[in-house]
Design a protein around this motif. Structure first.
Motif, PDB file in Angstrom:
ATOM      1  N   TRP A   6       0.831  -1.201   0.000  1.00 20.50           N
ATOM      2  CA  TRP A   6       0.000   0.000   0.000  1.00 20.50           C
ATOM      3  C   TRP A   6       0.864   1.248   0.000  1.00 20.50           C
ATOM      4  O   TRP A   6       1.863   1.328   0.696  1.00 20.50           O
ATOM      5  CB  TRP A   6      -0.909   0.013   1.227  1.00 20.50           C
ATOM      6  CG  TRP A   6      -1.960  -1.055   1.185  1.00 20.50           C
ATOM      7  CD1 TRP A   6      -1.923  -2.250   1.824  1.00 20.50           C
ATOM      8  CD2 TRP A   6      -3.176  -1.038   0.445  1.00 20.50           C
ATOM      9  NE1 TRP A   6      -3.055  -2.982   1.540  1.00 20.50           N
ATOM     10  CE2 TRP A   6      -3.843  -2.253   0.694  1.00 20.50           C
ATOM     11  CE3 TRP A   6      -3.779  -0.110  -0.398  1.00 20.50           C
ATOM     12  CZ2 TRP A   6      -5.075  -2.563   0.122  1.00 20.50           C
ATOM     13  CZ3 TRP A   6      -5.008  -0.412  -0.957  1.00 20.50           C
ATOM     14  CH2 TRP A   6      -5.643  -1.631  -0.694  1.00 20.50           C
ATOM     15  N   ARG A  34      -8.147   2.148  -0.639  1.00 15.84           N
ATOM     16  CA  ARG A  34      -8.748   2.094   0.682  1.00 15.84           C
ATOM     17  C   ARG A  34      -8.455   3.406   1.413  1.00 15.84           C
ATOM     18  O   ARG A  34      -7.600   4.178   1.019  1.00 15.84           O
ATOM     19  CB  ARG A  34      -8.225   0.916   1.500  1.00 15.84           C
ATOM     20  CG  ARG A  34      -6.775   1.060   1.930  1.00 15.84           C
ATOM     21  CD  ARG A  34      -6.311  -0.140   2.714  1.00 15.84           C
ATOM     22  NE  ARG A  34      -4.927   0.035   3.181  1.00 15.84           N
ATOM     23  CZ  ARG A  34      -4.243  -0.880   3.818  1.00 15.84           C
ATOM     24  NH1 ARG A  34      -4.792  -2.066   4.047  1.00 15.84           N
ATOM     25  NH2 ARG A  34      -3.008  -0.647   4.218  1.00 15.84           N
ATOM     26  N   GLU A  35      -9.188   3.623   2.479  1.00 16.36           N
ATOM     27  CA  GLU A  35      -8.948   4.756   3.358  1.00 16.36           C
ATOM     28  C   GLU A  35      -8.161   4.236   4.556  1.00 16.36           C
ATOM     29  O   GLU A  35      -8.501   3.198   5.128  1.00 16.36           O
ATOM     30  CB  GLU A  35     -10.281   5.351   3.815  1.00 16.36           C
ATOM     31  CG  GLU A  35     -10.120   6.575   4.652  1.00 16.36           C
ATOM     32  CD  GLU A  35     -11.455   7.166   5.074  1.00 16.36           C
ATOM     33  OE1 GLU A  35     -11.416   8.047   5.935  1.00 16.36           O
ATOM     34  OE2 GLU A  35     -12.504   6.751   4.573  1.00 16.36           O
ATOM     35  N   SER A  38      -9.851   3.046   7.718  1.00 12.47           N
ATOM     36  CA  SER A  38     -10.585   1.780   7.684  1.00 12.47           C
ATOM     37  C   SER A  38      -9.883   0.806   6.745  1.00 12.47           C
ATOM     38  O   SER A  38     -10.396   0.458   5.681  1.00 12.47           O
ATOM     39  CB  SER A  38     -12.019   2.040   7.216  1.00 12.47           C
ATOM     40  OG  SER A  38     -12.760   0.860   7.226  1.00 12.47           O
ATOM     41  N   PRO A  39      -8.692   0.328   7.116  1.00 13.73           N
ATOM     42  CA  PRO A  39      -7.884  -0.484   6.198  1.00 13.73           C
ATOM     43  C   PRO A  39      -8.477  -1.851   5.850  1.00 13.73           C
ATOM     44  O   PRO A  39      -8.063  -2.454   4.868  1.00 13.73           O
ATOM     45  CB  PRO A  39      -6.556  -0.636   6.929  1.00 13.73           C
ATOM     46  CG  PRO A  39      -6.877  -0.426   8.359  1.00 13.73           C
ATOM     47  CD  PRO A  39      -8.025   0.537   8.394  1.00 13.73           C
ATOM     48  N   THR A  41     -11.423  -2.327   4.791  1.00 10.08           N
ATOM     49  CA  THR A  41     -12.381  -2.127   3.708  1.00 10.08           C
ATOM     50  C   THR A  41     -11.669  -1.511   2.516  1.00 10.08           C
ATOM     51  O   THR A  41     -11.055  -0.460   2.639  1.00 10.08           O
ATOM     52  CB  THR A  41     -13.522  -1.196   4.164  1.00 10.08           C
ATOM     53  OG1 THR A  41     -14.135  -1.741   5.316  1.00 10.08           O
ATOM     54  CG2 THR A  41     -14.543  -1.014   3.063  1.00 10.08           C
ATOM     55  N   SER A  42     -11.741  -2.174   1.385  1.00 11.28           N
ATOM     56  CA  SER A  42     -11.103  -1.657   0.180  1.00 11.28           C
ATOM     57  C   SER A  42     -11.935  -2.047  -1.031  1.00 11.28           C
ATOM     58  O   SER A  42     -12.847  -2.864  -0.924  1.00 11.28           O
ATOM     59  CB  SER A  42      -9.680  -2.197   0.049  1.00 11.28           C
ATOM     60  OG  SER A  42      -9.700  -3.596  -0.071  1.00 11.28           O
TER      61      SER A  42
END
Length: 62
Positions: A6, A34-35, A38-39, A41-42
């Motif tokens: 990432w 992703r943010e 909130s890793p 959730t992508s």
């Protein structure tokens, strides 16, 4: 998707948890986003779809 390499946006200030992160999929089929807050959730977009989105955003800026 935590096994990906990432990378954070250059606009990420101070290394906090309010950053956009991207990673190229190993098989070359797309880009994961992703943010950092909130890793777990992508989502994945094809390179073409992401390129079209960025072109549209830039066109709105001009």
């Amino acid at each position: 998707m935590s096994e990906h390499d990432w990378q954070r946006s250059s606009f990420c200030g101070g290394g906090g948890n309010n950053c956009v992160e991207v990673a190229a999929l190993a098989d070359g089929s797309g880009i994961a986003l992703r943010e950092s807050e909130s890793p777990s959730t992508s989502f994945v977009a094809s390179r073409e779809a992401l390129r079209a989105l960025l072109v549209a955003i830039k066109a709105e800026e001009g």
